[in-house]
Design a protein around this motif. Structure first.
Motif, mmCIF file in Angstrom:
data_model
loop_
_atom_site.group_PDB
_atom_site.id
_atom_site.type_symbol
_atom_site.label_atom_id
_atom_site.label_comp_id
_atom_site.label_asym_id
_atom_site.label_seq_id
_atom_site.Cartn_x
_atom_site.Cartn_y
_atom_site.Cartn_z
ATOM 1 N N LEU A 13 9.249 -15.351 34.010
ATOM 2 C CA LEU A 13 8.270 -16.024 34.859
ATOM 3 C C LEU A 13 6.865 -15.515 34.552
ATOM 4 C CD1 LEU A 13 7.692 -17.887 37.339
ATOM 5 C CD2 LEU A 13 7.974 -15.839 38.754
ATOM 6 N N SER A 46 3.194 -14.880 35.893
ATOM 7 C CA SER A 46 2.437 -14.699 37.122
ATOM 8 C C SER A 46 1.077 -14.116 36.769
ATOM 9 C CB SER A 46 3.184 -13.778 38.083
ATOM 10 O OG SER A 46 2.426 -13.545 39.250
ATOM 11 N N GLU A 66 15.188 -22.422 39.600
ATOM 12 C CA GLU A 66 14.120 -23.171 40.261
ATOM 13 C C GLU A 66 14.682 -24.195 41.240
ATOM 14 O OE1 GLU A 66 10.738 -22.850 40.123
ATOM 15 O OE2 GLU A 66 11.212 -20.973 39.093
ATOM 16 N N ARG A 74 7.754 -28.371 43.111
ATOM 17 C CA ARG A 74 7.628 -26.953 42.767
ATOM 18 C C ARG A 74 7.310 -26.857 41.274
ATOM 19 N NH1 ARG A 74 8.815 -21.706 44.085
ATOM 20 N NH2 ARG A 74 9.654 -20.420 42.387
ATOM 21 N N VAL A 75 6.219 -26.132 40.951
ATOM 22 C CA VAL A 75 5.759 -26.011 39.560
ATOM 23 C C VAL A 75 5.635 -24.528 39.218
ATOM 24 C CG1 VAL A 75 3.974 -26.608 37.888
ATOM 25 C CG2 VAL A 75 4.491 -28.185 39.762
ATOM 26 N N GLN A 76 6.282 -24.111 38.137
ATOM 27 C CA GLN A 76 6.194 -22.734 37.653
ATOM 28 C C GLN A 76 6.112 -22.750 36.135
ATOM 29 O OE1 GLN A 76 5.823 -19.989 39.352
ATOM 30 N NE2 GLN A 76 6.164 -20.791 41.417
ATOM 31 N N ARG A 77 5.568 -21.654 35.598
ATOM 32 C CA ARG A 77 5.498 -21.519 34.143
ATOM 33 C C ARG A 77 6.327 -20.318 33.711
ATOM 34 N NH1 ARG A 77 -0.527 -23.124 31.805
ATOM 35 N NH2 ARG A 77 -0.466 -25.291 32.556
ATOM 36 N N TYR A 78 6.984 -20.485 32.565
ATOM 37 C CA TYR A 78 7.819 -19.432 31.990
ATOM 38 C C TYR A 78 7.428 -19.236 30.528
ATOM 39 C CZ TYR A 78 10.947 -19.383 36.031
ATOM 40 O OH TYR A 78 11.464 -19.259 37.286
ATOM 41 N N THR A 90 5.256 -21.193 25.860
ATOM 42 C CA THR A 90 5.189 -21.304 27.310
ATOM 43 C C THR A 90 5.618 -22.698 27.742
ATOM 44 O OG1 THR A 90 3.316 -19.771 27.288
ATOM 45 C CG2 THR A 90 3.701 -20.987 29.319
ATOM 46 N N GLU A 93 6.133 -25.326 31.203
ATOM 47 C CA GLU A 93 5.858 -25.599 32.607
ATOM 48 C C GLU A 93 7.020 -26.405 33.173
ATOM 49 O OE1 GLU A 93 1.816 -26.701 34.488
ATOM 50 O OE2 GLU A 93 2.871 -28.618 34.229
ATOM 51 N N ARG A 132 8.643 -28.427 36.377
ATOM 52 C CA ARG A 132 8.391 -29.120 37.638
ATOM 53 C C ARG A 132 9.727 -29.625 38.180
ATOM 54 N NH1 ARG A 132 3.012 -31.007 38.015
ATOM 55 N NH2 ARG A 132 3.731 -32.738 39.323
#
Length: 429
Positions: free
Chosen positions: A95, A97, A116, A129-133, A141, A143, A145
């Motif tokens: 993840l 951050s 997720e 919900r949106v996160q980047r790994y 990288t 993203e 969703r």
């Protein structure tokens, strides 16, 4: 009696006229229903053609997009495109951050998507919900969703979730480049400010140093001065002379106007002088029984290009930094070796080592790990001195503990000097 006329026949392709009576009415009704059925069949065929075309179009869109799409329910994949199948088993992923990879790595992207989805379904938030790994060991990288799809289910794990995975590697690279450019501009402004400040105080510092040099020269000429203090006076003269050069080079460094030197330096002598000065400083600051030892193993090496006074400052700075990195005491090793084209000097300590996060920033101006006790200019100025001499200065950690600084200098084509050092004198890696 007239003859009977033959029955009239309807022309081919036309429905037969219904006869009067109940049978004729039923036939007419049947023909109307048949016509409506045929119309419905034609409409159904047209609608099926539309559905098939829309399905083909959506399938084509799914397979040609650069993003991965997957529809999940209860941990099972209901539908996914080829991009998802290509990425699902890649990893491990961590993840992101605030631009840094955090948390435990997840072996595959499918595990990431499942993680997720679980967080989304456990949340009362009905939004996206949106996160980047980031892929471990790489700057790749993604993203991710995730959002609920289909009708809302009372059982959470029966809820369908749509996941969209988009590659944002280029975007993050461009963002990092912009941030680097911003930091570079800020650093230039700092250097400009430092140049203006140093130009204002350099005159006063030089006057003070000149006064100290004059008094030391008078003491050296005084025949009544004790003979056993002569070496102390010589060391003080050297320190004052080097301090004067430091003031001048601080101005050059802050204004980025330094020019390469054509002087030749014998690193064996430079290392010996720096070690003697460092020993005096270490002996003066020894407290609480903490013992720091200096071991100078630099042999006679070919001369290199660079001002001896500047290189002596570099060695002294590294030795004193090594002392500060050993709060429990230990030994600092100064080693040297040479090949046909270069001279290598290492400064190794038995201290706490250098944090991995600091290795890339160690030689940046104003970066320090000493808090208010450091200015952040010592290593950056040392880096500039070595660079102007055509060499390199790098930092790392020893396998057995502690830090190691490696200085590499090219040997000029006609550099004077003694024979090359034996291989056993090479620095440990």
């Amino acid at each position: 009696m007239s003859p009977r006329r033959p029955p009239a026949h309807s022309p081919p392709g036309f429905p037969r006229m219904p006869e009067a009576g109940p049978k004729g009415a039923l036939l007419r009704k049947y023909q109307e229903l048949t016509a409506k059925h045929e119309a419905l069949v034609h409409r159904l065929e047209a609608r099926n053609e539309e559905y098939i075309s829309a399905y083909r179009l959506s399938t084509w869109a799914l397979e040609t997009t650069s993003s991965a799409l997957v529809l999940l329910r209860a941990g099972s994949i209901l539908q996914a495109n080829q991009r998802w199948h290509a990425l699902a088993r890649t990893g491990p992923w961590q993840l992101l951050s605030q631009g840094k990879a955090t948390g435990p790595p997840m072996a595959t992207l499918r595990q990431v998507a499942g993680h997720e989805v679980d967080i989304l379904l456990a949340s009362e938030d009905r939004g996206v919900r949106v996160q980047r790994y980031q892929k471990q060991g790489s700057d790749e990288t993604l993203e991710i969703r995730v959002e609920r799809a289909g009708p809302q289910e009372h059982v959470l794990h029966a809820q369908m979730v749509l996941a969209l995975i988009h590659d944002v590697t280029q975007e993050t690279r461009h963002t990092a480049e912009l941030e680097q450019a911003r930091v570079s501009l800020a650093r230039q402004e700092q250097m400009k400010t430092l140049g203006e400040m140093s130009s204002g105080i350099a005159h006063d510092l030089n006057n003070t140093l000149n006064a100290m040099r004059l008094r030391l020269e008078m003491l050296q000429r005084d025949t009544a001065a004790p003979a056993h203090q002569a070496h102390h006076l010589k060391a003080l003269m050297q320190i004052v002379s080097d301090a004067g050069l430091r003031v001048r080079h601080l101005q050059e460094f802050s204004r980025q106007q330094a020019e390469p030197s054509q002087e030749q330096a014998v690193l064996h002598d430079v290392a010996r002088e720096a070690t003697e000065l460092a020993r005096d400083s270490i002996a003066h600051r020894t407290r609480n029984g903490v013992q720091v030892h200096l071991v100078n193993e630099v042999p006679v090496l070919p001369a290199v290009t660079g001002p001896p006074s500047d290189l002596r400052y570099v060695f002294l700075n590294l030795l004193l930094n090594a002392r500060d990195a050993m709060p429990q005491g230990g030994t600092v090793y100064l080693r040297g070796s040479a090949s046909r084209s270069r001279v290598v000097i290492t400064v190794e300590d038995e201290g706490t080592g250098i944090a991995e996060a600091h290795l890339d920033k160690l030689f940046l101006p104003f970066f320090t790990t000493k808090g208010n006790k450091g200015t952040g200019l010592g290593l950056s100025m040392a880096y500039g001195v070595v660079s102007r001499a055509g060499g390199t200065l790098t930092a790392g950690n020893r396998p057995e503990g502690g830090a190691v600084f490696t200085l590499t200098f090219p040997i000029p084509p006609a550099a004077p000097g003694a024979a090359l050092a034996p291989l056993k004198g090479r620095p440990r890696r």
